[in-house]
Motif scaffolding. Structure first.
Motif, PDB file in Angstrom:
ATOM      1  N   TYR A   1      33.186  15.045  14.224  1.00 38.24           N
ATOM      2  CA  TYR A   1      33.834  15.036  15.473  1.00 38.24           C
ATOM      3  C   TYR A   1      35.312  15.304  15.196  1.00 38.24           C
ATOM      4  O   TYR A   1      35.874  14.254  14.275  1.00 38.24           O
TER       5      TYR A   1
ATOM      6  N   LYS B   1      38.646   9.630  20.146  1.00 36.05           N
ATOM      7  CA  LYS B   1      37.439   9.421  19.216  1.00 36.05           C
ATOM      8  C   LYS B   1      37.028   8.266  18.882  1.00 36.05           C
ATOM      9  O   LYS B   1      35.952   7.719  18.770  1.00 36.05           O
TER      10      LYS B   1
ATOM     11  N   GLN C   1      33.876  19.236  19.431  1.00 31.68           N
ATOM     12  CA  GLN C   1      33.678  17.826  20.012  1.00 31.68           C
ATOM     13  C   GLN C   1      32.375  17.985  20.518  1.00 31.68           C
ATOM     14  O   GLN C   1      31.433  17.247  20.376  1.00 31.68           O
TER      15      GLN C   1
END
Lengths: 514, 592
Positions: B100, B67, B127
């Motif tokens: 996310y 991420k 995601q």
């Protein structure tokens, strides 16, 4: 918000449904207040399966079963699986504005009405006989409960069985298969799905605020039948690029498996963009951003956090944007702010210490009666023209991490609200314990958790061909003798269910599933 | 509720921040890093790992960006496209980015252990949903005005002439696409992405079609994944990463960001594949401030620093803790951050001064200016002589913010994180163990009564492997203060009894004397055992290869190289450098 009649005019057809806000007494009110229109997509699927499954999962809760189920003489008894089971009709008593069915089911009489009690069940005596410890076994996946992974017991959890099922979702268009929400911080997840053949926890998908859930469900939703998504080409082109890469000889088979997984996710987005063009449901206002309460915030704050999801959830369910939801509350949700370590100072002693048990009961009451009951009442206030409410279509299901003995998976009692669109009988405490059995750590074993979860799946319209086991015909594998709590030596004695119980594990639970 | 019972229950937990809170016990799983033979002394400890060149370790399949890497990549792209307006566009996309999912630590297969977030390679619908929402929102913001489109694509993107939009987009992709996707862009790719500008797909609005071009680019496989070619074995020429793939792998590993201009130039010129230039770039990036958060993340997650550091004010509502902490110093909500700063400061100091693992293990300097933390240490920058032994006696290891210490948790942490030993799961029902009676006991006595009773399933692991490592640091109270006496309180905060602290124990570290007197001797034993260096090697391997756990045989060559370096006194800088200059880091071998 568009008025009701104009929305109906855009839909028409025999499957159109009008949703009304009902008074809590059950009377229809004239003006729709909540997002009041069912979507075309939802209407199209209604004829096949329109059921809603919402699970409320919470940690710990070493609560005695008597705190859930009222005492008194059973309404009905029968012999089943070789022993006597009991059904007791639920009834509340009201005093000082509080209605009480049991210690756990007790709250404002304005919420816990006779009508809602008639749509409630308490289920006792469906136990898991495998190893006991902390676990992520709220909704199945018995492979998670051994401390280290046990692949032979790993399964999709029941919520994800529904989410994957073509019987539950005849079309995936316009819907998110499942949503996970709750209050953090926490670790682990109650929800596991199959990814490339492996059982994988999907806790990372859990949203932590109502505004996040709103963005997830209504983010790309455009009401009124307008062109909902102008960006379909973007998804198409991305899909094309991934397919081109996938064809590259430089990729390994394992690379392609991961690409396929991502392609599935992109395809899901594409399905939604196609379907959302047909949706006509009203979009509610975005909720205010409320950060989840921290661990030290105390129970009132956590109840407020969990209740903040209500309006978004009810609106989304009314619009058919999803039909499976899992709420997972955080570890210290029920701390009262004056306890350093709820788990070790209360839960560890709740089985044998009255003061600790009292606190555990009150904490559990807060989730059942102050979080789930208000949601059930709200779902019961949205009705279609046939007078059936969202709650009538739904099955709200509570599941604690532990049962009556410390750190056990036995002795759990489940609360349900709603009738699963006619598939579930309601209004009873269903006591499936074998009171003549010797019991273990103060708990009388009865039927199996495998049978309960199989009955839930059946009630939700998912046939056993999609989840049934060869070892017991219920949901989830039967523990090997060596994995039964207490070890193989207890099999046939007190540590495991007898053969007669396993022989009915594939049946619908008596008095529960129609 | 008698507090002594609550305390006992607290002691039972080994990893209560995890999903299981039960004692760690020995199981049939010996694990590749079993502590080894019984205690003994003499001779250098043997190396844990060895290299079998015949073994072929496989790389992970199709890695995705973490991420953090994804966020940094978006940021680099937005600021490259629109140096002035990029920040505002990123702000517009921030709410979508919040959806996310965070990466989670992926633990090795050892009970109660923790791992690195980099090893989280899960893919999820959320995601994909979030990436889609971010891509479209960021793209829309970047292409929102004619001026912005002109600045990015040229005048052809703001001339209200739909007929030239596809050509306009393709020309721009030819100029910029390779850099944004971190690899040469072929004509077919450029054509596909630029086709998003086809007015037939949208409504001819240049704001929409060029937004779609950018969104399509942000959703490309090469944007979110590491598209690296593969080979069948180390000697397969196809396995060697090309210059662009190597630049990306190195940049993301050391900075969590895409290649910067200098690294990109080295990749574009092809010089990066030469050993000299590659090592030069490695050295440059290790000196780059952007690598500091990466190193911090390594030390933090390896040693459970953030996990272990608690807010020392959180339990002030508990009378026993309030009584314990009454005499001060008085921590604030900022103290936790200072405890972390101190522990990470030691790691930074070791890296910056060319020091190695043993120096980190023994360094007693306090690396924070926070007055409360300094006071908890007794003095700063050096604590009072003779009290602290180094890493294991830092507040990040000793202060737990409760009303008493927890030797079991301390022991598990040292055994698992510092020594990299593998532990099995507890037996069924272990968490139900309790001690009867109302006798007032010290923390050590409670731990012994609970887990060291002969004939119970707990004793094997707790007595031999876990508890002693916790007992040896009992010279520090729950606030991390040095102590020689332990006071036990009741639930109301009244002092019940005082105990002289007993720290002596047998830490079971092979090839070292069996008994240790205190934290100093524990540190000596660990240093002499070689296990800390082996653990450094294993953790650095996991961090670099993004694998939750090493396979000692298959991964033996990389592991043994790092272990030998660590044992030879090499610095952390040398170890980081070696981890990325190895041949294995510069190639990709997978099954067909």
């Amino acid at each position: 918000m568009r008025d009701l009649d104009s929305c109906i005019a855009t839909r028409g057809g025999p499957q159109s449904r009008r949703w009304f806000l009902k008074g809590l007494s059950g009377a229809l009110l004239a003006i729709p207040v909540l997002p009041s229109l069912i979507s075309e997509a939802a209407a199209q699927t209604a004829a096949a399966n329109r059921k809603i499954f919402l699970a409320y999962c919470f940690p710990n809760s070493t609560v005695k079963g008597d705190a859930y189920c009222p005492g008194g003489n059973p309404t009905e008894q029968q012999t089943y699986a070789g022993f006597t089971i009991r059904r007791t009709a639920l009834a509340g008593t009201t005093a000082n504005g509080v209605t009480r069915v049991s210690d756990v089911l007790k709250t404002s009489s304005g919420l816990l009405t006779d009508r809602l009690i008639s749509k409630t069940n308490l289920i006792r005596g469906c136990d898991y006989s495998g190893n006991w410890t902390h676990n992520s076994m709220h909704l199945g996946n018995f492979g998670a409960g051994f401390g280290l992974p046990r692949p032979e017991y790993a399964r999709r959890t029941i919520d994800q069985v529904m989410a994957d099922s073509a019987s539950f979702y005849p079309s995936f268009s316009g819907t998110r298969r499942s949503v996970l929400y709750g209050s953090g911080p926490y670790e682990g997840t109650p929800s596991f799905r199959l990814v490339n053949g492996a059982v994988v926890g999907v806790g990372s998908e859990q949203v932590k605020t109502a505004s996040q859930l709103y963005a997830q469900l209504f983010g790309s939703f455009t009401p009124g039948g307008a062109t909902a998504h102008p960006r379909k080409s973007v998804v198409d082109l991305a899909l094309q690029s991934y397919r081109t890469v996938r064809a590259s000889p430089q990729l390994s088979s394992a690379d392609r498996l991961r690409l396929d997984q991502h392609l599935d996710h992109l395809a899901e987005i594409e399905r939604r963009t196609q379907a959302s063009q047909a949706l006509t449901c009203s979009k509610p206002a975005a909720p205010a951003e409320v950060q989840p309460a921290g661990e030290a915030a105390g129970s009132a704050s956590h109840v407020a956090t969990l209740r903040s999801y209500e309006d978004v959830l009810v609106a989304a369910l009314a619009c058919g944007l999803t039909r499976v939801g899992v709420c997972y509350s955080n570890y210290n949700l029920f701390s009262f702010g004056d306890t350093a370590d709820w788990h070790h100072q209360v839960e560890h002693f709740a089985a044998g210490d009255l003061a600790a048990q009292t606190r555990a009961v009150e904490a559990t009451r807060k989730l059942i009666s102050e979080v789930m009951v208000p949601l059930a009442a709200k779902l019961d206030a949205v009705a279609d023209t046939e007078g059936k409410t969202l709650l009538d279509r739904s099955l709200l299901f509570s599941v604690s991490e532990m049962g009556e003995p410390d750190h056990s998976l036995a002795g759990r009692v489940h609360v349900t609200f709603g009738g699963a669109d006619g598939a579930v009988r309601t209004g009873n405490c269903l006591d499936y314990r074998n009171l003549a059995a010797p019991g273990r750590d103060g708990v009388k074993f009865g039927l199996t958790l495998q049978q309960l979860y199989g009955s839930l799946l059946t009630a939700m319209g998912v046939p056993s061909s999609e989840w049934g086991e060869t070892t017991n015909r219920g949901y989830g594998a039967r523990p090997a003798d060596s994995d039964v709590y207490g070890g193989a030596a207890t099999v046939g004695d007190v540590g495991a269910h007898p053969a007669a119980v396993w022989s009915v594990a594939g049946e619908k639970l008596p008095w529960f599933a129609v | 509720m008698p507090i002594s019972r609550a305390v006992l229950a607290t002691l039972v937990l080994t990893a209560c921040e995890g999903s299981i809170s039960a004692p760690v016990v020995e199981t049939a799983m010996p694990g590749p890093t079993d502590p080894g033979p019984g205690p003994g002394a003499g001779g250098p400890a043997p190396l844990r790992y060895s290299c079998d060149p015949a073994q072929v370790p496989l790389d992970l399949p199709l890695r995705r960006l973490s991420k953090l890497q994804y966020v940094n990549t978006l940021q680099a792209a937005a600021l490259r496209l629109a140096p002035a307006a990029g920040a505002a566009a990123l702000a517009a996309a921030a709410p979508k980015l919040a959806l996310y999912p965070d990466d989670e630590e992926v633990a090795p297969n050892s009970f109660g252990a923790h791992g690195f977030t980099r090893a989280d390679q899960r893919l999820s619908q959320q995601q994909a949903d979030a990436a889609y929402a971010v891509a479209t929102t960021l793209a829309d913001a970047l292409a929102a005005t004619a001026e912005a489109r002109r600045a990015i694509f040229g005048a052809c993107a703001a001339d209200a002439t739909p007929a030239n939009d596809v050509a306009c987009a393709k020309a721009w992709l030819t100029r910029e696409g390779s850099r944004l996707l971190r690899a040469p862009l072929d004509d077919a790719q450029a054509s596909l992405i630029s086709s998003a500008a086809d007015a037939a797909r949208g409504d001819g609005d240049e704001r929409v079609v060029f937004g779609d071009v950018l969104a399509t680019l942000f959703l490309q496989p090469a944007f979110g994944f590491a598209l690296e070619r593969r080979g069948d074995g180390p000697s397969d020429p196809a396995a060697q990463l090309d210059a662009y793939a190597l630049a990306s792998r190195l940049a993301y590993h050391l900075t969590d960001a895409p290649p910067d201009d200098t690294l990109w130039a080295a990749a574009s010129s092809g010089t990066l594949t030469t050993d000299v230039e590659y090592r030069r770039q490695v050295a440059r990036l290790l000196d780059d401030p952007r690598s500091l958060p990466v190193r911090d993340a390594f030390f933090d997650q390896w040693l459970w620093l953030s996990r272990g550091a608690v807010d020392l004010t959180q339990q002030l509502g508990v009378p026993a803790y309030r009584a314990l902490s009454a005499e001060g110093p008085h921590p604030t909500h900022d103290t936790r951050a200072a405890i972390l700063e101190d522990a990470l400061g030691a790691a930074r100091r070791a890296f910056d001064t060319g020091a190695g693992p043993e120096a980190l293990l023994r360094d007693t300097t306090v690396y924070t200016s926070d007055p409360e933390v300094q006071a908890l240490y007794g003095s700063a920058p050096l604590p009072p002589p003779g009290q602290r032994a180094g890493l294991l006696t830092r507040l990040a290891f000793t202060a737990n913010g409760r009303f008493e210490t927890n030797p079991i948790i301390k022991g598990v942490r040292v055994r698992s994180a510092v020594l990299c030993d593998v532990m099995g799961a507890p037996p069924p029902g272990a968490a139900n163990a309790m001690v009867s009676g109302d006798a007032v006991l010290s923390s050590r006595e409670k731990t012994e009564a609970l887990t060291e009773v002969a004939g119970t399933p707990c004793v094997a692991c707790h007595q031999a492997l876990i508890n002693p490592l916790g007992f040896l640091t009992e010279g520090f109270d729950p606030l991390g203060r040095w102590r020689t006496v332990e006071t036990v309180y009741d639930a109301q905060g009244n002092a019940l009894k005082q105990f002289p602290v007993r720290t002596a124990a047998a830490p079971r570290l092979p090839h070292t004397p069996p008994q240790a007197a205190d934290a100093h001797e524990l540190t000596d034993r660990i240093a002499a055992s070689g296990k800390f260096e082996a653990c450094v090697a294993a953790q650095l391997f996991r961090f670099t290869a993004q694998k939750p756990q090493e396979e000692p045989t298959v991964d033996g060559c990389r592991l043994s190289e790092l272990e030998r370096l660590a044992r030879s006194g090499a610095s952390f800088r040398d170890l980081f450098q070696a981890s990325v200059t190895s041949a294995a880091f510069r190639r990709r071998v997978t099954a067909p």
